[in-house]
Design an enzyme around this catalytic site. Structure first.
Site, PDB file in Angstrom:
ATOM      1  N   CYS A   6       0.795  -1.127  -0.090  1.00 45.82           N
ATOM      2  CA  CYS A   6       0.112  -0.076   0.246  1.00 45.82           C
ATOM      3  C   CYS A   6       0.831   1.452   0.051  1.00 45.82           C
ATOM      4  O   CYS A   6       0.626   2.123  -0.774  1.00 45.82           O
ATOM      5  CB  CYS A   6      -1.111  -0.042   1.249  1.00 45.82           C
ATOM      6  SG  CYS A   6      -1.948   1.616   1.395  1.00 45.82           S
ATOM      7  N   CYS A  43      -1.349   1.867  -3.230  1.00 44.42           N
ATOM      8  CA  CYS A  43      -2.519   2.734  -2.733  1.00 44.42           C
ATOM      9  C   CYS A  43      -1.878   4.437  -2.684  1.00 44.42           C
ATOM     10  O   CYS A  43      -2.587   4.932  -3.430  1.00 44.42           O
ATOM     11  CB  CYS A  43      -3.273   2.484  -1.436  1.00 44.42           C
ATOM     12  SG  CYS A  43      -3.520   1.022  -0.719  1.00 44.42           S
ATOM     13  N   LYS A  74      -0.117   5.562  -6.038  1.00 45.68           N
ATOM     14  CA  LYS A  74      -1.096   5.613  -7.005  1.00 45.68           C
ATOM     15  C   LYS A  74      -2.094   6.509  -6.934  1.00 45.68           C
ATOM     16  O   LYS A  74      -2.353   7.461  -7.904  1.00 45.68           O
ATOM     17  CB  LYS A  74      -1.993   3.963  -6.939  1.00 45.68           C
ATOM     18  CG  LYS A  74      -3.170   3.783  -7.943  1.00 45.68           C
ATOM     19  CD  LYS A  74      -4.424   4.599  -7.527  1.00 45.68           C
ATOM     20  CE  LYS A  74      -4.844   4.226  -5.993  1.00 45.68           C
ATOM     21  NZ  LYS A  74      -5.192   2.746  -5.834  1.00 45.68           N
ATOM     22  N   TYR A 134      -9.245  -3.361 -10.893  1.00 46.87           N
ATOM     23  CA  TYR A 134      -8.928  -2.101 -10.324  1.00 46.87           C
ATOM     24  C   TYR A 134      -7.755  -1.320 -10.899  1.00 46.87           C
ATOM     25  O   TYR A 134      -7.751  -0.292 -11.286  1.00 46.87           O
ATOM     26  CB  TYR A 134      -8.558  -2.414  -8.911  1.00 46.87           C
ATOM     27  CG  TYR A 134      -9.852  -2.448  -7.713  1.00 46.87           C
ATOM     28  CD1 TYR A 134     -10.162  -1.593  -6.955  1.00 46.87           C
ATOM     29  CD2 TYR A 134     -10.208  -3.916  -7.572  1.00 46.87           C
ATOM     30  CE1 TYR A 134     -11.245  -1.798  -6.107  1.00 46.87           C
ATOM     31  CE2 TYR A 134     -11.041  -4.026  -6.672  1.00 46.87           C
ATOM     32  CZ  TYR A 134     -11.527  -3.206  -5.711  1.00 46.87           C
ATOM     33  OH  TYR A 134     -12.560  -3.321  -4.843  1.00 46.87           O
ATOM     34  N   GLU A 170      -7.774   2.006 -12.928  1.00 47.37           N
ATOM     35  CA  GLU A 170      -7.091   3.155 -12.121  1.00 47.37           C
ATOM     36  C   GLU A 170      -5.831   3.748 -13.329  1.00 47.37           C
ATOM     37  O   GLU A 170      -5.448   4.828 -13.321  1.00 47.37           O
ATOM     38  CB  GLU A 170      -6.504   2.792 -11.027  1.00 47.37           C
ATOM     39  CG  GLU A 170      -7.756   2.632 -10.000  1.00 47.37           C
ATOM     40  CD  GLU A 170      -7.345   2.351  -8.678  1.00 47.37           C
ATOM     41  OE1 GLU A 170      -6.242   1.989  -8.365  1.00 47.37           O
ATOM     42  OE2 GLU A 170      -8.172   2.375  -7.633  1.00 47.37           O
ATOM     43  N   HIS A 191     -26.896  22.310   0.353  1.00 47.98           N
ATOM     44  CA  HIS A 191     -26.810  22.441  -1.017  1.00 47.98           C
ATOM     45  C   HIS A 191     -26.298  23.747  -1.243  1.00 47.98           C
ATOM     46  O   HIS A 191     -25.840  24.374  -0.373  1.00 47.98           O
ATOM     47  CB  HIS A 191     -28.488  23.116  -1.446  1.00 47.98           C
ATOM     48  CG  HIS A 191     -28.590  23.517  -2.687  1.00 47.98           C
ATOM     49  ND1 HIS A 191     -28.661  22.646  -3.733  1.00 47.98           N
ATOM     50  CD2 HIS A 191     -28.622  24.873  -3.298  1.00 47.98           C
ATOM     51  CE1 HIS A 191     -28.929  23.377  -4.931  1.00 47.98           C
ATOM     52  NE2 HIS A 191     -29.022  24.617  -4.607  1.00 47.98           N
ATOM     53  N   GLU A 197     -25.566  15.899  -2.078  1.00 47.14           N
ATOM     54  CA  GLU A 197     -27.138  16.081  -1.570  1.00 47.14           C
ATOM     55  C   GLU A 197     -28.214  15.121  -2.398  1.00 47.14           C
ATOM     56  O   GLU A 197     -29.188  14.842  -1.905  1.00 47.14           O
ATOM     57  CB  GLU A 197     -27.264  17.692  -1.679  1.00 47.14           C
ATOM     58  CG  GLU A 197     -27.632  17.968  -2.984  1.00 47.14           C
ATOM     59  CD  GLU A 197     -28.199  19.428  -3.412  1.00 47.14           C
ATOM     60  OE1 GLU A 197     -28.975  19.820  -2.512  1.00 47.14           O
ATOM     61  OE2 GLU A 197     -27.281  20.027  -4.184  1.00 47.14           O
TER      62      GLU A 197
HETATM   63  P1  NDP Z   1      -8.789  -7.364  -9.951  1.00 39.75           P
HETATM   64  O1  NDP Z   1      -8.999  -8.568  -9.422  1.00 39.75           O
HETATM   65  O2  NDP Z   1      -9.324  -6.134  -9.749  1.00 39.75           O
HETATM   66  O3  NDP Z   1      -8.752  -7.721 -11.603  1.00 39.75           O
HETATM   67  C1  NDP Z   1      -7.939  -8.544 -12.428  1.00 39.75           C
HETATM   68  C2  NDP Z   1      -8.231  -8.684 -13.849  1.00 39.75           C
HETATM   69  O4  NDP Z   1      -7.411  -9.473 -14.521  1.00 39.75           O
HETATM   70  C3  NDP Z   1      -9.812  -8.948 -14.203  1.00 39.75           C
HETATM   71  O5  NDP Z   1     -10.328  -8.294 -14.922  1.00 39.75           O
HETATM   72  C4  NDP Z   1      -9.666 -10.447 -14.424  1.00 39.75           C
HETATM   73  O6  NDP Z   1     -10.555 -10.892 -15.361  1.00 39.75           O
HETATM   74  C5  NDP Z   1      -8.166 -10.516 -15.215  1.00 39.75           C
HETATM   75  N1  NDP Z   1      -7.597 -11.609 -15.046  1.00 39.75           N
HETATM   76  C6  NDP Z   1      -7.375 -12.538 -13.897  1.00 39.75           C
HETATM   77  N2  NDP Z   1      -6.637 -13.557 -14.309  1.00 39.75           N
HETATM   78  C7  NDP Z   1      -6.171 -13.224 -15.607  1.00 39.75           C
HETATM   79  C8  NDP Z   1      -5.270 -14.191 -16.487  1.00 39.75           C
HETATM   80  N3  NDP Z   1      -4.953 -15.243 -16.082  1.00 39.75           N
HETATM   81  N4  NDP Z   1      -5.291 -13.729 -17.784  1.00 39.75           N
HETATM   82  C9  NDP Z   1      -5.799 -12.494 -18.190  1.00 39.75           C
HETATM   83  N5  NDP Z   1      -6.597 -11.792 -17.408  1.00 39.75           N
HETATM   84  C10 NDP Z   1      -7.041 -12.322 -16.009  1.00 39.75           C
HETATM   85  O7  NDP Z   1      -7.021  -7.437  -9.971  1.00 39.75           O
HETATM   86  P2  NDP Z   1      -5.901  -5.982  -9.955  1.00 39.75           P
HETATM   87  O8  NDP Z   1      -4.542  -6.667 -10.340  1.00 39.75           O
HETATM   88  O9  NDP Z   1      -6.569  -5.002 -10.721  1.00 39.75           O
HETATM   89  O10 NDP Z   1      -5.883  -5.601  -8.390  1.00 39.75           O
HETATM   90  C11 NDP Z   1      -5.498  -6.669  -7.639  1.00 39.75           C
HETATM   91  C12 NDP Z   1      -6.206  -6.356  -6.174  1.00 39.75           C
HETATM   92  O11 NDP Z   1      -5.423  -5.377  -5.384  1.00 39.75           O
HETATM   93  C13 NDP Z   1      -7.689  -5.987  -6.511  1.00 39.75           C
HETATM   94  O12 NDP Z   1      -8.464  -7.164  -6.324  1.00 39.75           O
HETATM   95  C14 NDP Z   1      -7.958  -5.080  -5.238  1.00 39.75           C
HETATM   96  O13 NDP Z   1      -8.220  -6.058  -4.052  1.00 39.75           O
HETATM   97  C15 NDP Z   1      -6.584  -4.605  -4.835  1.00 39.75           C
HETATM   98  N6  NDP Z   1      -6.676  -3.154  -5.331  1.00 39.75           N
HETATM   99  C16 NDP Z   1      -7.323  -2.388  -4.797  1.00 39.75           C
HETATM  100  C17 NDP Z   1      -7.452  -0.896  -5.047  1.00 39.75           C
HETATM  101  C18 NDP Z   1      -8.442  -0.171  -4.566  1.00 39.75           C
HETATM  102  O14 NDP Z   1      -8.766  -0.287  -3.424  1.00 39.75           O
HETATM  103  N7  NDP Z   1      -8.815   1.160  -5.324  1.00 39.75           N
HETATM  104  C19 NDP Z   1      -6.704  -0.533  -6.164  1.00 39.75           C
HETATM  105  C20 NDP Z   1      -5.668  -1.762  -6.869  1.00 39.75           C
HETATM  106  C21 NDP Z   1      -5.529  -2.962  -6.479  1.00 39.75           C
HETATM  107  P3  NDP Z   1     -11.947 -11.559 -14.970  1.00 39.75           P
HETATM  108  O15 NDP Z   1     -12.864 -10.595 -14.586  1.00 39.75           O
HETATM  109  O16 NDP Z   1     -12.377 -12.383 -15.979  1.00 39.75           O
HETATM  110  O17 NDP Z   1     -11.627 -12.399 -13.943  1.00 39.75           O
END
Ligand code: NDP
Length: 448
Positions: free
Chosen positions: A43, A48, A51, A178, A182, A437, A442
């Site tokens: 983080c 976080c 980012k 995510y 982002e 307001h 709101e």
């Molecule tokens: P996410 O779980 O958000 O998204 C992963 C993405 O990768 C999905 O679209 C998924 O597709 C795809 N995917 C998964 N496996 C494969 C694969 N083998 N080949 C191709 N695509 C794949 O993960 P992130 O990496 O974006 O972030 C990791 C974690 O970190 C998040 O889950 C979150 O908990 C945390 N995070 C939180 C943030 C916040 O709170 N603002 C910001 C950044 C990270 P599908 O949907 O088909 O599974």
């Protein structure tokens, strides 16, 4: 004298590990924490915090543009990536120092080395030193998942993205979650040509469908390209340093950088857990009970390595609960209901509670209220970007069971509104609150 070197040995000084160490020590425990990389964890060091600073940096692109409509004579501005990158990295250094100081102030022994589990109550440091502890807490977090395909070594992950030498003119981002959304917003605002490539046809699975659709539509309007149902086949590095990306079912694409954002895997392998009998699930997450205890009674785990909810504030709660339970005489169980979350996309998303689809499945009868509006500032700026707020209400009880928002400052507004949802307030309670307001928030008390 205790028969152990420490009461608690924590492996990993990220959000969960630091909180558990500090609180256990403040309750009087003798605590050591080992960290092989940098104190602060994902983080603070490469998640976080940096980012969010990049998100702020990126947003100036729109602010500078909009300022002209508000009467400011803004000359042409150029963005300088190395300046922002270095300022962000300097801030990360400062925060890392503060985390270290906090641990020192609480008399936690910080061992800046790799540690592995050598027995149920024994750890081994990189130099071979063995230390004993009554309890061991694993807080090693997660690691970017890199899908296997030829040339994947030419891609970067969120670990490297903060250190880029130069701003890529063209960046392909793999994933639809995510990190993908982002960083798509960040690079797009900086002027890179961004393409999100997703293996499926859905972005941000788990978020409310209407909110996801709104982000998709706004992102496309801002110039971000999306390629769906497009698994990676390969990446080749060209002589000029650029990359050729082959996707199943699509023409080859050229890019200057490829960012893989395909989820994060628990960081549980190769640290001696399986050897001492700690049970891992099929994703490699440590299986723990509600007291964060693993299948080996003296070994506990908190945070992303347990893959419950991969969010910093959740890891912090788990670390605090563990320390209070075992060292503070205050047994505490983390409540995972109504955990708010945000996506710091452009514009950002905030959400708490059930999506409309979940509520319909679980509750049957629900009422849904939406407000689809253009923020006042966007109207004057001529920015055709609409916010969407959505409230899900249990029709039987009038209780608000979900709030979902996309629009300027949505996470800031949602955090406050999440208190009401967590407290179980009703739609009537929202209606009884006088509007503030003019504000965007709101809308939450004016939903009809
Ligand atoms: P996410 O779980 O958000 O998204 C992963 C993405 O990768 C999905 O679209 C998924 O597709 C795809 N995917 C998964 N496996 C494969 C694969 N083998 N080949 C191709 N695509 C794949 O993960 P992130 O990496 O974006 O972030 C990791 C974690 O970190 C998040 O889950 C979150 O908990 C945390 N995070 C939180 C943030 C916040 O709170 N603002 C910001 C950044 C990270 P599908 O949907 O088909 O599974």
């Amino acid at each position: 004298m205790s028969e152990f070197d420490y009461d608690l040995f924590v492996i990993g000084a990220g959000s969960g590990g630091v909180r558990a160490s500090r609180i256990a020590a403040s309750h009087g425990a003798r605590v050591a924490v080992a960290e092989e990389y940098r104190v602060g964890g994902t983080c603070v060091i490469r998640g976080c915090v940096p980012k969010k600073l990049l998100v702020y940096g990126a947003h100036f692109a729109e602010d500078i543009h909009d300022a002209r409509k508000f009467g400011w004579n803004v000359p042409d501005c150029k963005f300088d990536w190395p300046v922002l990158r270095d300022n962000v990295l300097a801030e990360v250094d400062r925060l890392e120092g503060l985390y270290g100081q906090t641990l020192d102030n609480h008399k936690v022994t910080v061992l800046r080395t790799r540690a592995t589990v050598a027995g149920p109550q024994k750890v081994r440091l990189a130099d071979g030193t063995e230390l004993t502890a009554e309890r061991i807490l694993i807080a090693t977090g997660g690691w970017p998942h890199v899908p296997e395909f030829p040339g994947s070594e030419h891609a970067i992950t969120s670990n490297e993205v903060f250190h880029l030498e130069t701003l890529p003119k063209r960046i392909i981002i793999a994933g639809g979650g995510y990190i993908a959304n982002e960083f798509a917003g960040i690079f797009n605002e900086f002027g890179s040509k961004v393409t999100i490539v997703n293996r499926g046809d859905t972005i941000l699975r788990g978020y409310d469908e209407q909110i996801r659709d709104r982000l998709l539509q706004i992102s496309m309007t801002k110039g971000i390209d999306f390629k769906f149902n497009a698994p990676f086949e390969s990446i080749e590095k060209n002589d000029d340093g650029s990359l050729t990306v082959m996707l199943e079912g699509y023409e080859p694409m050229q890019a200057d950088a490829v960012l893989l954002a395909a989820g994060r895997a628990p960081n549980s392998r190769g640290i001696g857990l399986e050897e001492v009998g700690v049970e891992l699930d099929d994703k490699g997450a440590i299986t723990v009970d509600e007291r964060n205890q693993s299948s080996v009674p003296s070994i506990f785990a908190v945070g992303d390595v347990t893959d419950r909810i991969q969010l910093t504030p959740v890891a912090i709660r788990e670390g605090q609960a563990f320390a209070d339970t075992f060292y503070g005489g205050k047994p505490t169980v983390v409540d995972y209901q109504n955990v708010p979350s945000a996506v710091f996309s452009h514009p950002p998303i905030g959400a708490v509670g059930m999506t409309e689809a979940e509520a319909r499945n679980k509750l049957g009868s629900v009422r849904v209220y939406t407000s689809d509006f253009r923020a006042m500032k966007n109207v004057l700026a001529g920015r055709n970007e609409r916010a969407l707020y959505k409230m899900i209400v249990n029709a039987a009880t009038d209780q608000v069971v979900g709030l979902h928002m996309i629009g300027p400052d949505a996470p800031e507004i949602l955090q406050a509104a999440a208190v009401a949802v967590k407290a179980g307030l009703t739609k009537a309670d929202f209606d009884n609150t006088v509007a503030l307001h003019p504000s965007m928030a709101e809308e939450l008390v004016l939903l009809k």
